[in-house]
Motif scaffolding. Structure first.
Motif, short mmCIF file in Angstrom:
data_model
loop_
_atom_site.label_atom_id
_atom_site.label_comp_id
_atom_site.label_asym_id
_atom_site.label_seq_id
_atom_site.Cartn_x
_atom_site.Cartn_y
_atom_site.Cartn_z
N ILE A 252 0.87 -1.17 0.00
CA ILE A 252 0.00 0.00 0.00
C ILE A 252 0.91 1.22 0.00
CG2 ILE A 252 -1.69 1.30 1.36
CD1 ILE A 252 -2.80 -1.37 2.33
N ARG A 253 0.82 2.01 -1.07
CA ARG A 253 1.72 3.15 -1.23
C ARG A 253 0.95 4.47 -1.08
NH1 ARG A 253 2.38 0.33 -5.81
NH2 ARG A 253 1.62 2.11 -7.06
N PHE A 254 1.49 5.33 -0.24
CA PHE A 254 0.96 6.68 -0.10
C PHE A 254 2.01 7.62 -0.68
CE2 PHE A 254 -0.98 4.18 3.28
CZ PHE A 254 -2.33 4.49 3.15
N ASP A 255 2.02 7.76 -2.00
CA ASP A 255 3.09 8.52 -2.65
C ASP A 255 2.58 9.48 -3.72
OD1 ASP A 255 2.27 6.68 -4.52
OD2 ASP A 255 4.22 5.70 -4.77
N GLN A 256 1.25 9.71 -3.70
CA GLN A 256 0.65 10.59 -4.71
C GLN A 256 0.34 11.97 -4.11
OE1 GLN A 256 0.16 9.63 -8.09
NE2 GLN A 256 1.52 8.06 -7.27
N PRO A 257 0.31 13.03 -4.94
CA PRO A 257 -0.06 14.35 -4.43
C PRO A 257 -1.53 14.40 -4.02
CG PRO A 257 0.13 14.38 -6.82
CD PRO A 257 0.62 13.04 -6.38
N GLY A 258 -1.89 15.43 -3.27
CA GLY A 258 -3.28 15.58 -2.83
C GLY A 258 -3.62 14.66 -1.67
N PHE A 259 -4.76 14.00 -1.78
CA PHE A 259 -5.25 13.10 -0.73
C PHE A 259 -5.29 11.67 -1.27
CE2 PHE A 259 -6.67 17.17 0.60
CZ PHE A 259 -7.05 17.12 1.94
N THR A 260 -5.02 10.70 -0.39
CA THR A 260 -5.16 9.28 -0.73
C THR A 260 -5.94 8.60 0.38
OG1 THR A 260 -3.04 9.28 -1.92
CG2 THR A 260 -3.95 7.14 -1.28
N ASN B 239 -13.95 10.22 -8.50
CA ASN B 239 -14.60 11.35 -9.17
C ASN B 239 -15.14 12.34 -8.15
OD1 ASN B 239 -17.48 12.44 -10.24
ND2 ASN B 239 -15.98 12.37 -11.91
N ARG B 240 -15.77 11.80 -7.10
CA ARG B 240 -16.27 12.65 -6.01
C ARG B 240 -16.53 11.80 -4.78
NH1 ARG B 240 -22.63 14.03 -6.92
NH2 ARG B 240 -22.18 15.16 -5.00
N PHE B 241 -16.67 12.47 -3.64
CA PHE B 241 -16.86 11.80 -2.35
C PHE B 241 -18.22 12.21 -1.79
CE2 PHE B 241 -16.45 11.97 2.32
CZ PHE B 241 -16.00 10.69 2.60
N LEU B 242 -19.00 11.20 -1.37
CA LEU B 242 -20.32 11.45 -0.78
C LEU B 242 -20.24 11.23 0.73
CD1 LEU B 242 -22.43 9.33 -3.33
CD2 LEU B 242 -21.78 11.76 -3.53
N HIS B 243 -20.78 12.15 1.50
CA HIS B 243 -20.72 12.03 2.97
C HIS B 243 -22.08 11.61 3.52
CE1 HIS B 243 -19.11 12.62 6.91
NE2 HIS B 243 -19.94 13.60 7.22
N LYS B 244 -22.14 10.37 4.05
CA LYS B 244 -23.38 9.81 4.61
C LYS B 244 -24.56 9.98 3.66
CE LYS B 244 -21.84 10.55 9.37
NZ LYS B 244 -22.10 11.14 10.69
N PRO B 245 -24.43 9.46 2.43
CA PRO B 245 -25.48 9.66 1.43
C PRO B 245 -26.67 8.72 1.62
CG PRO B 245 -23.76 8.28 0.53
CD PRO B 245 -23.30 8.66 1.91
N SER B 246 -27.80 9.08 1.03
CA SER B 246 -28.95 8.18 0.98
C SER B 246 -28.67 7.11 -0.09
CB SER B 246 -30.22 8.96 0.61
OG SER B 246 -30.10 9.45 -0.72
N PRO C 235 -6.50 16.04 -6.41
CA PRO C 235 -6.94 14.66 -6.62
C PRO C 235 -7.29 13.95 -5.32
CG PRO C 235 -4.54 14.82 -6.80
CD PRO C 235 -5.04 16.22 -6.63
N LEU C 236 -8.25 13.04 -5.43
CA LEU C 236 -8.55 12.10 -4.35
C LEU C 236 -8.24 10.71 -4.90
CD1 LEU C 236 -9.56 11.21 -1.62
CD2 LEU C 236 -11.92 11.50 -2.41
N ASN C 237 -7.08 10.20 -4.53
CA ASN C 237 -6.66 8.86 -4.94
C ASN C 237 -7.26 7.85 -3.96
OD1 ASN C 237 -4.53 10.07 -6.81
ND2 ASN C 237 -3.85 10.82 -4.81
#
Length: 593
Positions: free
Chosen positions: A180-188, A225-232, A340-342
């Motif tokens: 498991i690599r955490f080596d990308q810019p932004g968030f992973t 593509n996108r992150f949903l927080h506690k979605p229906s 980015p969200l990797n």
């Protein structure tokens, strides 16, 4: 090699391997680059900070943690609650203040543990991150487990901060040649296959289409593509977050909790150092925060090409709307938009939450899968009679001394306690930090814990007792609504009558607009631990039997006040006394063989 072995077998083997690897590091100096440079635990206030510092110090003395690592407890700034997002920003500032430019090269693990644990009150005084677990020698706590499960991360991580919470467990298996690599810019972020029902209470990832059609393995690197927080469930479908189960997905597992549809849910995430610096600059510009920011909802929802501003004004999942929350969310969105969200898909993984009394009891007394995966034990570092067990569950005893004549029913957990010969604990109960040396019959579904409190320079004791189902977070704003609060299923108004207490705002501590079980003054202060247990059990008996028990002659505290007056040293001293007595008994048993 276990050729053809089931995914669950690989998961168990991977978990045990990480635990063994961490066990070898306990009390040893770790070479630079092979473990975390910095381990940070957050605290909500000064009292909690002191409690955490003392326990960290004790763990290092007992050689329970690796050496050569910077361990810190960083407390939230005084004032309004700032949430785990605000706490994250504050920690970044603390790191810069402590290390200057040196932290540019650090791998940091940040464990959010600030909070009063109202849904698991045996962790309220000493913290969820120091919750004892039923395995390990010395006994593992959540901190040890976190460091063990993430033991392979730092070596595959670029400088940055890994963010996790204190009350969850992630187990996972990846191929022996994978990492498991955490080596990308932004968030992973790590992602786990989950049912749509679980997705409703977590963050859910909407993945970009995969560029290859090969069979899914245990580990996949994808873009979000996108992150949903506690979605229906409807929102999950409309956003394209729902995946369809095929014969080979996810990871070939046949998890009974997943049907033909599943989603990928969140757990921990990593912020690359350059992005962390961006957030720190933002925090400095903002000055003092005056509202709660959620590290998951407010940071991750701004990421990915499909992110929209829609969530900014949505306060459905917010506990309290701060005066500037929407404004701050707008600024965070503008700051992080386009980053980015990797996502790292862990297709053979399990996510366990241990944040409520029910979850705590289920996972440690009844959850056969977790017991098998982690090697959990019924009795760990304790002197006790053979515990009762049925086909579904067993009792769990941790770091305690029980008389051979005492009994603990299946489905109950006893930790850091001493129980005498005439003590009987009913099923589905939690007994923590108690000394019970008189005759006591604790009914099923009872929660009890004793706290040492220092009042006017003197160490005293108070024991809180509740029903497992009692809601300590619920409150009303007016005395006239007191009938809406329940204690062991009985209206609090009726309880006051039994205890000879007149309903008034003087019966509650703190803000008089938050009247609930957390702030009600009903627990007597006593000169000994066993006396406090005895009196609190009489309170319980009076409610169970609807018989009067007058509290007028006692000094009474609320849970809120017990935590304010808590004496950490005395509570740790009691644990140390148990430790020494258990150790002596074990040595004696060895010498008798």
């Amino acid at each position: 090699m276990l050729l053809g072995a089931e995914p669950e077998v690989w998961l168990q083997r991977a978990t045990r391997k990480r635990l063994e690897k961490f066990a070898r590091l306990r009390g040893k100096i770790v070479p630079t680059g092979e473990f975390w440079d910095v381990v940070v635990i957050t605290a909500v206030d000064k009292k909690q900070e002191i409690a955490y510092q003392q326990q960290l110090s004790e763990k290092l003395k007992r050689k329970e943690l690796p050496f050569g690592v910077h361990y810190h407890v960083f407390v939230d700034p005084p004032g309004p609650k700032i949430g785990n997002g605000g706490s994250t920003l504050h920690v970044l500032q603390c790191l810069e203040e402590h290390y200057g430019d040196k932290w540019d090269s650090f791998t940091v693990i940040l464990i959010h543990s600030g909070g009063y644990s109202q849904r698991l009150p045996n962790a309220s005084a000493l913290g969820k991150i120091f919750t004892a677990l039923p395995f390990g020698d010395p006994v593992y706590q959540m901190l040890d487990l976190k460091l063990a499960m993430y033991i392979d991360f730092p070596i595959q991580m670029n400088p940055g901060v890994l963010i996790t919470c204190a009350d969850d467990i992630e187990l996972y298996n990846i191929g022996e040649t994978d990492s498991i690599r955490f080596d990308q810019p932004g968030f992973t972020a790590l992602a786990h296959p989950s049912s749509l029902t679980i997705g409703m209470t977590h963050g859910v990832f909407v993945l970009e289409p995969s560029s290859h059609l090969t069979e899914k393995g245990d580990l996949e690197y994808r873009s979000c593509n996108r992150f949903l927080h506690k979605p229906s469930i409807e929102n999950m479908h409309q956003s394209g977050a729902v995946c369809l189960m095929s014969q080979s997905s996810p990871g070939g597992t046949e998890d009974s909790t997943l049907n033909s549809e599943y989603v990928y849910t969140d757990s921990l995430f990593y912020i690359h150092h350059a992005t962390a610096k961006l957030l720190l600059t933002f925090y400095k510009q903002m000055g003092k925060l005056c509202c709660e920011i959620d590290a998951y909802g407010d940071f991750l929802q701004a990421l990915g090409p499909g992110a929209t501003r829609d969530y900014v004004k949505n306060i459905e999942n917010v506990s309290e709307e701060g005066s500037r929350l929407v404004e701050i969310r707008e600024k965070i969105f503008s700051l992080l938009k386009g980053l980015p969200l990797n996502v790292i898909l862990l297709n053979n993984s399990k996510f366990y939450h241990i944040g409520t009394t029910r979850e705590y009891l289920f996972h440690f007394t009844s959850d056969r899968k977790l017991k098998w995966e982690m090697g959990l034990l019924r009795n760990i570092f304790s002197i006790c009679p053979k515990s009762a067990e049925d086909s579904e569950k067993s009792a769990c005893i941790i770091h305690s001394i029980l008389s051979p004549m005492s009994s603990v029913a299946p489905g109950s957990l006893v930790e850091y306690s001493r129980l005498g010969s005439e003590v009987s604990v009913g099923t589905s109960s939690i007994i923590s930090g108690c000394c019970i040396d008189t005759k006591a019959l604790l009914p099923p579904n009872t929660f009890m814990t004793t706290l040492s409190v220092r009042i006017d320079g003197e160490v005293m004791y108070a024991s809180m007792v509740f029903g497992i189902e009692d809601n300590l977070k619920k409150y009303v704003t007016k005395l006239s609504d007191m009938h809406l609060l329940h204690y062991f299923g009985v209206s609090l108004v009726e309880c006051f009558k039994l205890w000879g207490l007149r309903v008034s705002d003087q019966l509650f501590s703190g803000h008089k607009t938050a009247l609930g079980l957390w702030t009600v003054r009903i627990f007597p202060v006593c000169s000994t631990s066993s006396d406090s247990v005895e009196v609190s059990l009489k309170i319980l008996d009076s409610v169970k039997n609807m018989s009067p028990f007058r509290l007028g002659g006692f000094k009474l505290l609320s849970v809120e006040e017990m935590l304010h007056y808590k004496d950490i040293e005395d509570m740790l001293k009691f644990r140390q006394q148990l430790y020494e007595e258990i150790t002596l008994q074990r040595l004696k048993e060895k010498s008798d063989l």
